[in-house]
Design an enzyme around this catalytic site. Structure first.
Site, mmCIF file in Angstrom:
data_model
loop_
_atom_site.group_PDB
_atom_site.id
_atom_site.type_symbol
_atom_site.label_atom_id
_atom_site.label_comp_id
_atom_site.label_asym_id
_atom_site.label_seq_id
_atom_site.Cartn_x
_atom_site.Cartn_y
_atom_site.Cartn_z
ATOM 1 C CG ASN A 168 4.919 -1.574 -4.672
ATOM 2 O OD1 ASN A 168 4.608 -0.406 -4.498
ATOM 3 N ND2 ASN A 168 4.073 -2.465 -5.151
ATOM 4 C CG HIS A 187 11.431 4.165 -4.709
ATOM 5 N ND1 HIS A 187 12.079 5.280 -5.189
ATOM 6 C CD2 HIS A 187 10.121 4.336 -5.012
ATOM 7 C CE1 HIS A 187 11.189 6.090 -5.761
ATOM 8 N NE2 HIS A 187 10.008 5.532 -5.681
ATOM 9 C CG ASN A 218 -5.147 4.420 -8.693
ATOM 10 O OD1 ASN A 218 -5.831 4.550 -7.678
ATOM 11 N ND2 ASN A 218 -3.833 4.578 -8.689
ATOM 12 C CG LEU A 219 -10.057 1.494 -6.213
ATOM 13 C CD1 LEU A 219 -10.051 0.967 -4.788
ATOM 14 C CD2 LEU A 219 -11.370 1.157 -6.889
ATOM 15 C CD GLN A 220 -7.183 7.296 -3.411
ATOM 16 O OE1 GLN A 220 -5.975 7.081 -3.489
ATOM 17 N NE2 GLN A 220 -7.734 7.754 -2.310
ATOM 18 C CB CYS A 236 -4.728 -4.403 -8.321
ATOM 19 S SG CYS A 236 -4.130 -2.708 -8.311
#
Length: 321
Positions: A168, A187, A218-220, A236
């Site tokens: 993030n 990043h 994670n949901l995915q 989270c």
């Protein structure tokens, strides 16, 4: 024209033949696709014969369909039922207590509760762009650390988490009170951009027995699911609330009085109020001063500017005469 080469009329005729063949192939592909969408009992004898004569097209279309279904399943958000989630959190709490060196790797999902969109979620940036819909810009300066950010800061304070690696760039980890020495922003953040490659982050070159255990919230679907020791399907903040309860730790509330972005801010001078178009950053007037809320998260002086050591603006050295 070179001697022995095809004439202009011959080239045009060959191009017409090629285009006609491509159009016939596309029409046949459409026919086969329409037939495959029908149930096997509803297909006529002629349609069955066409499928038998077009095995390559059938294989290609079925492969496309499987890939589309796979991508759709990966984008679906799956939630564990409450009892299953609590069971997994108990297992995660045991791993946190027993870990020799715990590193937390965070992505966009931990900041959605701060009204910062993620990328692959139902309302994520990439999802909306793929649907041709517009996306709204999020003002990172108005976002505040979430329950997950504050929980991670407390876990580090209790020496249960040794380091945080984050994709993030919103700066919320630092604003939660996490020391700069305890975080690697792959990043950069909203003040400095960094492009890094990190091929050794997951230690995948090591034998499986020597790799660190991986726990995913994670949901995915994620590319690392098959390598994980445990996958928790939940939001989270929900998972971190359960985890902190299981560990018996209190989650510290976020306070702007302890936020370094406000501690380092310079107030506008008289006459400068109308010199900008952005919303002014200021502490909430309802918040009591630091003396009423306890000591700041860190009483150490701020060194190296917001960017940390080695990234501060250089000062000119005075020449000694």
């Amino acid at each position: 024209m070179a001697a022995g080469g095809p004439s202009r009329s011959e080239r045009k005729a060959a191009e017409r033949v090629r285009r006609l063949r491509e159009e016939q192939q596309r029409e046949r592909l459409r026919q086969v696709s329409r037939i495959l969408r029908k149930a096997a009992a509803e297909r006529s004898a002629e349609e069955g014969r066409l499928l038998a004569e077009s095995e390559d097209l059938v294989t290609e279309l079925q492969g496309r369909s499987r890939r589309r279904e796979g991508l759709k399943r990966r984008q679906e958000e799956v939630c564990d039922d409450p009892e299953e989630l609590r069971r997994k959190v108990r297992e995660l709490a045991g791993a946190v207590r027993n870990a020799k060196y715990l590193v937390v790797y965070t992505g966009a999902g931990i900041s959605t509760a701060a009204s910062i969109p993620d990328y692959r979620g139902p309302n994520g940036v990439w999802t909306l762009l793929q649907k041709g819909r517009s996306i709204s810009a999020a003002d990172l300066s108005e976002a505040e650390p979430t329950l997950t950010h504050m929980s991670i800061a407390r876990l580090h304070e209790q020496k249960l988490v040794q380091h945080v690696v984050s994709q993030n760039c919103d700066g919320l980890h630092l604003r939660s009170g996490l020391p700069r020495t305890a975080i690697s922003e792959l990043h950069g953040n909203m003040y400095i951009e960094v492009l890094k490659k990190y091929p050794r982050l997951w230690c995948m070159t090591k034998p499986p027995s020597r790799r660190p255990k991986l726990y995913i919230v994670n949901l995915q679907w994620t590319p690392k699911d098959d390598w994980a020791a445990l996958k928790l399907h939940g939001k989270c903040d929900d998972v971190m609330q359960l985890l902190m309860d299981e560990l018996g730790l209190e989650i510290p509330p976020y306070s702007r009085w302890q936020d370094p972005i406000f501690a380092l801010a310079t107030p506008l001078r008289a006459g400068e109020e109308g010199s900008h178009s952005r919303k002014s950053l200021c502490r909430s007037r309802e918040d009591p001063p630091p003396g009423d809320r306890g000591a700041p998260l860190s009483s150490a002086p701020v060194l190296g500017g917001w960017f940390g050591r080695g990234c501060a603006k250089r000062t000119k050295r005075r020449k000694i005469t």
